[in-house]
Motif scaffolding. Structure first.
Motif, PDB file in Angstrom:
ATOM      1  N   GLN A 751       0.849  -1.192   0.000  1.00 16.46           N
ATOM      2  CA  GLN A 751       0.000   0.000   0.000  1.00 16.46           C
ATOM      3  C   GLN A 751       0.875   1.229   0.000  1.00 16.46           C
ATOM      4  N   ALA A 752       1.797   1.351  -0.935  1.00 14.96           N
ATOM      5  CA  ALA A 752       2.690   2.498  -1.012  1.00 14.96           C
ATOM      6  C   ALA A 752       1.954   3.741  -1.436  1.00 14.96           C
ATOM      7  N   GLU A 753       0.854   3.620  -2.159  1.00 12.73           N
ATOM      8  CA  GLU A 753       0.048   4.756  -2.566  1.00 12.73           C
ATOM      9  C   GLU A 753      -0.982   5.056  -1.494  1.00 12.73           C
ATOM     10  N   MET A 754      -1.607   6.250  -1.606  1.00 14.15           N
ATOM     11  CA  MET A 754      -2.661   6.635  -0.663  1.00 14.15           C
ATOM     12  C   MET A 754      -3.905   5.808  -0.982  1.00 14.15           C
ATOM     13  N   LYS A 755      -4.330   5.040  -0.008  1.00 16.17           N
ATOM     14  CA  LYS A 755      -5.487   4.155  -0.165  1.00 16.17           C
ATOM     15  C   LYS A 755      -6.341   4.220   1.092  1.00 16.17           C
ATOM     16  N   PRO A 756      -7.612   3.862   0.989  1.00 15.56           N
ATOM     17  CA  PRO A 756      -8.444   3.769   2.196  1.00 15.56           C
ATOM     18  C   PRO A 756      -7.984   2.604   3.052  1.00 15.56           C
ATOM     19  N   VAL A 757      -7.678   2.843   4.299  1.00 14.70           N
ATOM     20  CA  VAL A 757      -7.235   1.787   5.212  1.00 14.70           C
ATOM     21  C   VAL A 757      -7.974   1.935   6.528  1.00 14.70           C
ATOM     22  N   ASN A 758      -7.892   0.875   7.312  1.00 13.58           N
ATOM     23  CA  ASN A 758      -8.468   0.864   8.656  1.00 13.58           C
ATOM     24  C   ASN A 758      -7.406   1.366   9.634  1.00 13.58           C
ATOM     25  N   ILE A 759      -7.611   2.550  10.176  1.00 19.28           N
ATOM     26  CA  ILE A 759      -6.644   3.137  11.103  1.00 19.28           C
ATOM     27  C   ILE A 759      -6.441   2.244  12.316  1.00 19.28           C
ATOM     28  N   HIS A 760      -7.478   1.606  12.754  1.00 10.90           N
ATOM     29  CA  HIS A 760      -7.377   0.764  13.961  1.00 10.90           C
ATOM     30  C   HIS A 760      -6.405  -0.381  13.741  1.00 10.90           C
ATOM     31  N   ASP A 761      -6.391  -0.974  12.496  1.00 11.93           N
ATOM     32  CA  ASP A 761      -5.448  -2.071  12.225  1.00 11.93           C
ATOM     33  C   ASP A 761      -4.022  -1.581  12.354  1.00 11.93           C
ATOM     34  N   GLY A 762      -3.755  -0.363  11.852  1.00  6.59           N
ATOM     35  CA  GLY A 762      -2.396   0.172  11.958  1.00  6.59           C
ATOM     36  C   GLY A 762      -1.990   0.382  13.410  1.00  6.59           C
ATOM     37  N   ILE A 763      -2.919   0.900  14.254  1.00  7.45           N
ATOM     38  CA  ILE A 763      -2.602   1.102  15.681  1.00  7.45           C
ATOM     39  C   ILE A 763      -2.361  -0.237  16.358  1.00  7.45           C
ATOM     40  N   ASP A 764      -3.221  -1.234  16.060  1.00 11.54           N
ATOM     41  CA  ASP A 764      -3.059  -2.544  16.704  1.00 11.54           C
ATOM     42  C   ASP A 764      -1.756  -3.199  16.281  1.00 11.54           C
ATOM     43  N   SER A 765      -1.395  -3.081  15.000  1.00 12.46           N
ATOM     44  CA  SER A 765      -0.126  -3.660  14.530  1.00 12.46           C
ATOM     45  C   SER A 765       1.050  -3.023  15.264  1.00 12.46           C
ATOM     46  N   THR A 766       0.992  -1.688  15.440  1.00  7.48           N
ATOM     47  CA  THR A 766       2.073  -1.004  16.147  1.00  7.48           C
ATOM     48  C   THR A 766       2.150  -1.462  17.597  1.00  7.48           C
ATOM     49  N   LEU A 767       1.015  -1.617  18.245  1.00  4.22           N
ATOM     50  CA  LEU A 767       1.006  -2.101  19.636  1.00  4.22           C
ATOM     51  C   LEU A 767       1.545  -3.517  19.740  1.00  4.22           C
ATOM     52  N   LEU A 768       1.252  -4.361  18.733  1.00  4.34           N
ATOM     53  CA  LEU A 768       1.748  -5.740  18.754  1.00  4.34           C
ATOM     54  C   LEU A 768       3.271  -5.767  18.669  1.00  4.34           C
ATOM     55  N   ILE A 769       3.814  -4.894  17.795  1.00  2.00           N
ATOM     56  CA  ILE A 769       5.270  -4.843  17.669  1.00  2.00           C
ATOM     57  C   ILE A 769       5.908  -4.345  18.958  1.00  2.00           C
ATOM     58  N   LEU A 770       5.234  -3.405  19.643  1.00  2.74           N
ATOM     59  CA  LEU A 770       5.781  -2.841  20.885  1.00  2.74           C
ATOM     60  C   LEU A 770       5.351  -3.621  22.121  1.00  2.74           C
ATOM     61  N   HIS A 771       4.726  -4.783  21.920  1.00  2.00           N
ATOM     62  CA  HIS A 771       4.202  -5.529  23.062  1.00  2.00           C
ATOM     63  C   HIS A 771       5.283  -5.875  24.066  1.00  2.00           C
ATOM     64  N   HIS A 772       6.478  -6.223  23.554  1.00  2.00           N
ATOM     65  CA  HIS A 772       7.546  -6.619  24.473  1.00  2.00           C
ATOM     66  C   HIS A 772       7.963  -5.469  25.391  1.00  2.00           C
ATOM     67  N   ARG A 773       7.730  -4.190  24.985  1.00  2.00           N
ATOM     68  CA  ARG A 773       8.092  -3.049  25.834  1.00  2.00           C
ATOM     69  C   ARG A 773       6.975  -2.714  26.833  1.00  2.00           C
ATOM     70  N   LEU A 774       5.783  -3.201  26.552  1.00  2.00           N
ATOM     71  CA  LEU A 774       4.662  -2.895  27.437  1.00  2.00           C
ATOM     72  C   LEU A 774       4.579  -3.864  28.611  1.00  2.00           C
ATOM     73  N   LYS A 775       5.146  -5.064  28.462  1.00  2.00           N
ATOM     74  CA  LYS A 775       5.054  -6.075  29.514  1.00  2.00           C
ATOM     75  C   LYS A 775       5.832  -5.636  30.754  1.00  2.00           C
ATOM     76  N   SER A 776       5.468  -6.207  31.874  1.00  2.00           N
ATOM     77  CA  SER A 776       6.158  -5.879  33.127  1.00  2.00           C
ATOM     78  C   SER A 776       7.592  -6.385  33.067  1.00  2.00           C
ATOM     79  N   LYS A 777       8.458  -5.655  33.763  1.00  2.00           N
ATOM     80  CA  LYS A 777       9.861  -6.002  33.832  1.00  2.00           C
ATOM     81  C   LYS A 777      10.297  -6.022  35.278  1.00  2.00           C
ATOM     82  N   SER A 778      11.546  -6.329  35.483  1.00  2.00           N
ATOM     83  CA  SER A 778      12.034  -6.454  36.859  1.00  2.00           C
ATOM     84  C   SER A 778      12.022  -5.119  37.599  1.00  2.00           C
ATOM     85  N   ASP A 779      12.201  -4.015  36.851  1.00  2.00           N
ATOM     86  CA  ASP A 779      12.290  -2.706  37.516  1.00  2.00           C
ATOM     87  C   ASP A 779      11.024  -1.864  37.395  1.00  2.00           C
TER      88      ASP A 779
END
Length: 946
Positions: A751-779
């Motif tokens: 989808q390199a061109e401007m196309k109608p997309v679902n904004i929510h899918d893009g937000i969810d994909s970004t959250l999935l990639i950042l999931h490892h940073r959202l999880k609890s850690k030792s500190d």
């Protein structure tokens, strides 16, 4: 009436005489017990009536005009009407009768029934020798009889009361029935009358003493005000004097002291007034009455007459009725509008020098007299009155005489005023000398201070010229200092242009006057004037109305409210640069030499400053041109660096997207192979396990070798765990497939061109990639994500670039929350856990006629200070440690949202309140209809992939 001497009973007579002596002694004691005359006379009337046994005894007092009044009375059981308080006219007791009462000290006894009168003189009129108490009778006058009968009296006794050889009054005894009066009765009454005379003398002396004390107290009070105070209280002393003399007003005129020289009369005399005053005389409205020539003539005439009398007492002139005083006729119209009727004039002298006049005014009074019977007071009575019923006579507009005591007190007060005025004049003279000396000192001091101030201002302006090369500041300082120093209404600098015309370039004015900044001169100044100004001419116009200037110039100055002006040229070599001008707008003004000299010096310094400023401006212009070129070059370098950085960043993101897409593709093939065969493997495993169950059912007793293998491999556990392992493998494969799908959605290479997309899918994909940073850690604990998605349609956008924006915002939020949690305690983390909230909504822009998608990403972190928030979209600006950020993330995100999508990108943050990034982009960038997508189902407090 019959007088008898009864000698038959000597004892009875002696007893009666003894009783009379006792009664007389008691009466005399009562008289002597009091010094109050009304009380004494009331006691006398009561005792005599009791002694004689008559129906009425009264004490009658004569007035100065011969009339009289009953002032004390005693009546037996109301047998006769009361006459107390009633006045009797002088004709009731003729003047000859009053003279006999004094010269012969005659006593009269009237027997109305026998129509005779008995006369008993105490002394001979010729020699004054005593006669005795013999009584001589003669027929009484018919008028006298009629008078007594009208009173209801048949017997009367009259004994005179003398005071200081004058007839003070009478003791009168009346009886309704005929009554014989003995010589003893007459002698007794005479003794009482003599004692009453003594009592009257004592009471008069007491009254005079009290009056004298009151006058002395008044004089002392006034003297205290005039002499004993720190300042001479002239006004208060005048008020006290007017009150003491029962005046309605008063004035103290202090004459002009001609010996002082240059002062005119109007400015030299002084006048203090109290209460009602006469109006001003039309011919001398600016002068007081005492300064009028007619008054001065009258005053000089009276003073000469007083000197001819060679009197030891100072002159004083009481006037009971001004309207009956001939020489006051010219002044009467000044009194007609007032209620003033009487006046007392006290001329004031000190060592034969006339100082002024003290004048006291009295109002006209209303008199009321209660007469015994009605009569015409203006006509002489020819017949006796037939009635003595009380008749009230009122008279208005009457004058009140000035008494001897009042004139004496006024004379004494005048002496004190004379001394006080002399002190007052001496004080004023000394004060005037001191004031003149002080004024001279102040004038000289002011001149020195002005010179010092001029020098200080010149130094200040010189320092200003040296400290700054800003021409506007220097010129504004000059006009401001000049206006304040000269106290002018307006000071301006007029500057000529290249065309020979000019305008007012600098101005400082007093509030309330019209600004003339930018006003141009109409060009009506003759050329020869300009040549003279070029040679250094200064022009001072004290009054433009009378100055010799052209009508055009005069009209121009009038339009800008100028009444006087001072013009000093500002010369730059051989050119006339402009003028330094001071305006006086409220009034004409005479310009002083020191003021002209100051303006000339300031104009010279202004010329120096202008020359320096012009040189500085030329150098500044050259420097500014060079600096502008340097700034343009620097900007070009920055733009090149920014473009290079963006290009590198774009290439990185493109390479990253290709890498992610390639990895996702490579992983997707084996994962699809594994995922596709897992269902078959599960089926095969189920079949094998079913076969194993049949073996156990039909071969319950296996061979030993088989039994050993079953125990070794723990067949029961394997049968139970193998299906679970296959199910877990399926879950893992599905997880890998979803990750691959998220990677493909994030990269959006398709989808390199401007196309109608679902904004929510893009937000969810970004959250999935950042999931490892959202999880609890030792500190730190887990960072919660709350998604509040609205019903968004498909949005026309560059999906990959928009995902990059979401990645930058969410990464920065996670960094801020991680840093904040490191500095917080466990309790603080538990009470206020870190949280990121994502909200989406749709809004309509009526102005643009389009719908816009709104994405808000907020955190409850520490917030951003204003000094940093205003710079977060700048390229290369970062607050992170070296190596942890390039400072390009938000700058590129801003360009993606604003430039690529035509949207808005805002940051809202306050320290301690968290941070929110708001993205707003158009839903559609083309006319094709959008496709509405269903709202993502997510609980309001959902946590993404624990």
């Amino acid at each position: 009436m019959t007088i008898t001497n009864n000698n038959s009973n000597n004892g009875q007579i002696l007893q009666q005489r003894l009783d009379r002596e006792v009664l007389l002694h008691r009466m005399l004691n009562r008289i002597r017990q009091s010094l109050e005359l009304p009380e004494i006379l009331s006691a006398t009337a009561a005792e005599i009536r009791s002694l004689l046994g008559t129906d009425r005894v009264m004490v009658y007092q004569f007035n100065a005009d011969g009339s009289g009044k009953v002032i004390a009375e005693s009546i037996y059981e109301s047998r006769l009407a009361s006459l107390k308080g009633l006045n009797f006219p002088a004709d009731d007791i003729p003047e000859k009768a009053r003279e006999r009462f004094v010269k012969d000290r005659v006593r009269s006894i009237v027997d109305v029934g026998q129509e005779r009168i008995g006369m008993s003189p105490l002394a001979r009129a010729e020699t004054g020798e005593p006669v005795g108490d013999d009584i001589h009778y003669r027929p009484v006058d018919p008028c006298h009889l009629t008078y007594l009968r009208a009173m209801g009296v048949n017997s009367s006794l009259v004994v005179p009361i003398l005071h200081q050889q004058s007839l003070w009054g009478l003791i009168v005894s009346h009886n309704v029935e005929p009554r014989a009066i003995s010589e003893d009765d007459l002698q007794l009454v005479q003794l009482v009358a003599d004692q009453v005379s003594v009592a009257i003398a004592q009471a008069t002396l007491l009254e005079a003493t009290r009056a004298q004390q009151a006058r002395e107290a008044t004089i002392n009070r006034v003297a205290t005000l005039l002499h004993a105070q720190p300042t001479i209280e002239v006004q208060a002393a005048l008020e006290a004097t007017v009150a003491a003399l029962s005046g309605c007003g008063g004035r103290l005129y202090i004459a002009a002291k001609h010996s002082t020289g240059g002062d005119d009369l109007d400015s030299a005399w002084e006048l203090f007034t109290v209460g009602e005053q006469p109006t001003a005389i039309a011919s001398a409205e600016s002068q007081p009455l005492e300064a009028h020539p007619l008054w001065q003539q009258w005053l000089q005439r009276e003073l000469k007459a007083h000197l001819r009398l060679d009197s030891k007492h100072p002159a004083i002139w009481p006037f009971a009725n001004l309207y009956k005083t001939p020489h006051f006729k010219p002044f009467l119209h000044a009194f007609r509008s007032t209620s003033i009727r009487s006046m007392l004039v006290v001329p004031l002298f000190y060592r034969r020098q006339f100082l002024g006049c003290l004048t006291i005014f009295r109002q006209a009074i209303e008199t009321e007299t209660l007469w015994a019977g009605r009569f015409d007071s203006n006509l002489k009575q020819l017949l006796p009155r037939q009635s003595f019923e009380a008749w009230r006579e009122r008279k208005t507009g009457q004058s009140r005489e000035w008494t001897v005591e009042e004139t004496q007190m006024a004379r004494s007060l005048g002496d004190h005023f004379s001394m006080a005025i002399e002190q007052y004049l001496l004080y004023k003279e000394v004060h005037s000398l001191n004031s003149n000396l002080e004024q001279q000192v102040q004038k000289r001091t002011a001149e020195l201070q002005q010179s010092l101030q001029f020098t200080r201002i010149l130094k200040q302006i010189t320092d200003q010229i040296r400290s700054t090369l800003d021409l506007t500041t220097i010129l504004q300082t000059i006009v401001q200092q000049v206006r304040n120093l000269l106290e002018a209404d307006r000071v301006v600098i007029y500057q000529f242009g290249k065309d020979g015309l000019g305008e007012i370039a600098v101005e400082d004015l007093r509030p309330g006057w019209e600004s003339v900044l930018g006003v141009r001169c109409p060009g009506c100044i003759p050329l020869e004037y300009c040549n003279m100004y070029l040679k250094g001419r200064v022009r001072a116009i004290n009054d433009i109305a009378t100055a010799e200037i052209s009508p055009c110039h005069q009209e121009f100055l009038a339009t800008i409210q100028v009444k006087a002006n001072l013009i000093v040229p500002i010369r730059m070599g051989s050119e006339l640069w402009g003028f330094l001008i001071a305006h006086q707008c409220d009034r004409p003004r005479v310009w002083q030499e020191t003021e002209i000299d100051l303006l000339q010096q300031l104009a010279d310094r202004a010329a120096i400053a202008i020359g320096q400023a012009q040189l500085y401006q030329q150098s500044q212009a050259a420097a500014a041109k060079a600096q502008a070129q340097a700034v343009e070059l620097e900007q070009a370098v920055e733009d090149l660096q920014s473009a290079q950085t963006q290009l590198i960043q774009g290439e990185k993101m493109s390479s990253l997207g290709q890498l992610v897409a390639g990895i996702a593709h490579e992983i997707n093939n084996p994962v699809n192979f594994i995922y596709g065969n897992l269902s078959h493997a599960s089926q095969y495993a189920d079949d094998l396990l079913e076969l194993q169950k049949l073996y156990q059912k039909y071969l319950p007793d296996p061979e030993p070798e088989m039994r050993e293998l079953m125990e070794e491999i723990d067949l029961d556990f394997l049968v139970e765990d193998f299906p679970k392992m296959l199910a877990s493998m399926k879950v893992g494969a599905e997880r890998i497939r979803s990750i691959v799908l998220s990677l493909r959605n994030f990269s959006r290479l398709d989808q390199a061109e401007m196309k109608p997309v679902n904004i929510h899918d893009g937000i969810d994909s970004t959250l999935l990639i950042l999931h490892h940073r959202l999880k609890s850690k030792s500190d730190r604990p887990e960072i919660h994500v709350v998604k509040e998605y609205g019903e968004l349609p498909s949005v026309d956008c560059y999906a990959g670039q928009l995902n990059q924006v979401f990645m930058n915002i969410l990464s920065n939020a996670i960094d801020a929350l991680e840093q904040r949690d490191k500095d917080r305690s466990e309790k603080e983390r538990r009470e206020s856990p870190s949280q990121i909230t994502i909200r989406t909504a749709i809004a309509s822009d009526r102005a643009m006629g389009e719908k816009r998608a709104i994405i808000r990403i907020s955190d409850n972190g520490p917030g951003i200070p204003e000094r940093l928030r205003s710079r977060i979209f700048e390229p290369f600006f970062t607050t992170k440690d070296i190596g942890k950020g390039t400072g390009m993330g938000l700058s590129i995100s801003y360009q993606i949202v604003v430039e690529k999508h035509g949207g808005q990108f805002d940051c809202i943050s306050q320290p301690g309140q968290g941070t929110e990034f708001a993205i707003e982009i158009p839903v559609s960038r083309r006319l094709a209809p959008s496709h509405r997508l269903p709202k993502k189902s997510s609980p309001s407090q959902a946590r993404f992939m624990r």
